[in-house]
Design an enzyme around this catalytic site. Structure first.
Site, mmCIF file in Angstrom:
data_model
loop_
_atom_site.group_PDB
_atom_site.id
_atom_site.type_symbol
_atom_site.label_atom_id
_atom_site.label_comp_id
_atom_site.label_asym_id
_atom_site.label_seq_id
_atom_site.Cartn_x
_atom_site.Cartn_y
_atom_site.Cartn_z
ATOM 1 C CG ASP A 98 77.885 -1.757 23.246
ATOM 2 O OD1 ASP A 98 78.371 -0.802 24.290
ATOM 3 O OD2 ASP A 98 77.168 -1.723 22.412
HETATM 4 N N1 URA Z 1 79.576 0.046 18.724
HETATM 5 C C1 URA Z 1 78.952 -0.440 19.474
HETATM 6 O O1 URA Z 1 77.675 -0.187 19.164
HETATM 7 N N2 URA Z 1 79.156 -1.319 20.523
HETATM 8 C C2 URA Z 1 80.427 -1.565 20.724
HETATM 9 O O2 URA Z 1 80.552 -2.504 21.746
HETATM 10 C C3 URA Z 1 81.220 -1.241 20.167
HETATM 11 C C4 URA Z 1 81.063 -0.349 19.103
#
Ligand code: URA
Length: 240
Positions: free
Chosen positions: A105
């Site tokens: 993310d």
């Molecule tokens: N899970 C998430 O919620 N975000 C990430 O960036 C990776 C795994």
């Protein structure tokens, strides 16, 4: 491509600086000293070194990069508005079509693997052979036994989707800092899994992909190429 052009593109120096480097005997092509700036090389295959150090991306068919993604950068090859993980490395690999093999993310940090090897990325990401990913997570509430048991059993998300079991444990003395190992990759997976327990994620950092840990020498935004052994161990972890 001419050697002087190749050097100036790879190193971001002027053509005349490139010519001086070659004339000074600092450049080798395929292990042979090359002082001729107009020497024609095959930029896909030649192994070029300056002062004995191979240039990033020279001679390899494919490249594999470990990036420590900073907050605020998106996991995409390109984006009209946002800075991407590929933007952070592309000056060193102007001719490569790099992309992230797996996403983090925008708010997450840590290990993102960039490559131009589509078959390798497919093997690493294919659901059937999913390579484990390890995360350090800071929650807005302390870890509870219900979370640990729920993760081990397989969390059912708000949309009804039941996930594969995942490992969850404390990561030290701070009750809000935990370590998670996932065996599959679903969009916003960790945030959604903790959401089922009414826990929010304040920070999320990917520490390892399969057997390969993020190099602690890499500050946020820094990267290095994977070693051959690291690439091989990822292939093995994917059963490829
Ligand atoms: N899970 C998430 O919620 N975000 C990430 O960036 C990776 C795994």
């Amino acid at each position: 491509m001419r050697l002087d052009r190749y050097l100036s593109e790879r190193l971001g120096v002027t053509r005349s600086e490139s010519r001086r480097m070659a004339a000074a005997g600092r450049v080798t092509v395929d292990g042979q000293l090359c002082r001729k700036a107009d020497f024609h090389l095959d930029e896909q295959a030649a192994q070029v070194a300056v002062d004995g150090k191979p240039l990033a991306g020279s001679y390899q068919q494919t490249v594999y990069i470990m990036l420590n993604k900073p907050v605020g950068v998106v996991s995409a090859a390109q984006d009209r508005r946002e800075k991407t993980v590929v933007d952070l490395v592309k000056d060193a690999f102007p001719r490569r079509q790099l992309f992230p093999a797996g996403r983090l993310d925008k708010t997450s940090t840590g290990f993102v693997l960039l490559t131009d090897d589509g078959a390798f990325a497919h093997d690493i990401l294919a659901p059937g052979r999913h390579v484990d990913k390890q995360y350090l997570v800071t929650l807005d509430t302390p870890l509870t036994p219900a979370m640990v048991q729920g993760f081990a059993a397989g969390v059912t998300l708000a949309d009804g989707q039941t996930l594969a079991p995942a490992e969850l444990k404390a990561a030290g003395t701070d009750p809000c800092t935990v370590r998670v190992v996932l065996h599959q990759g679903v969009y916003h997976q960790i945030k959604r899994m903790f959401g089922v327990f009414d826990a929010g994620v304040n920070a999320l950092h990917r520490e390892a992909i399969g057997p390969v840990a993020l190099d602690p020498a890499l500050a946020p935004g820094q990267w290095r190429e994977l070693t051959e052994q690291e690439v091989q161990s990822l292939r093995e972890a994917a059963g490829a």
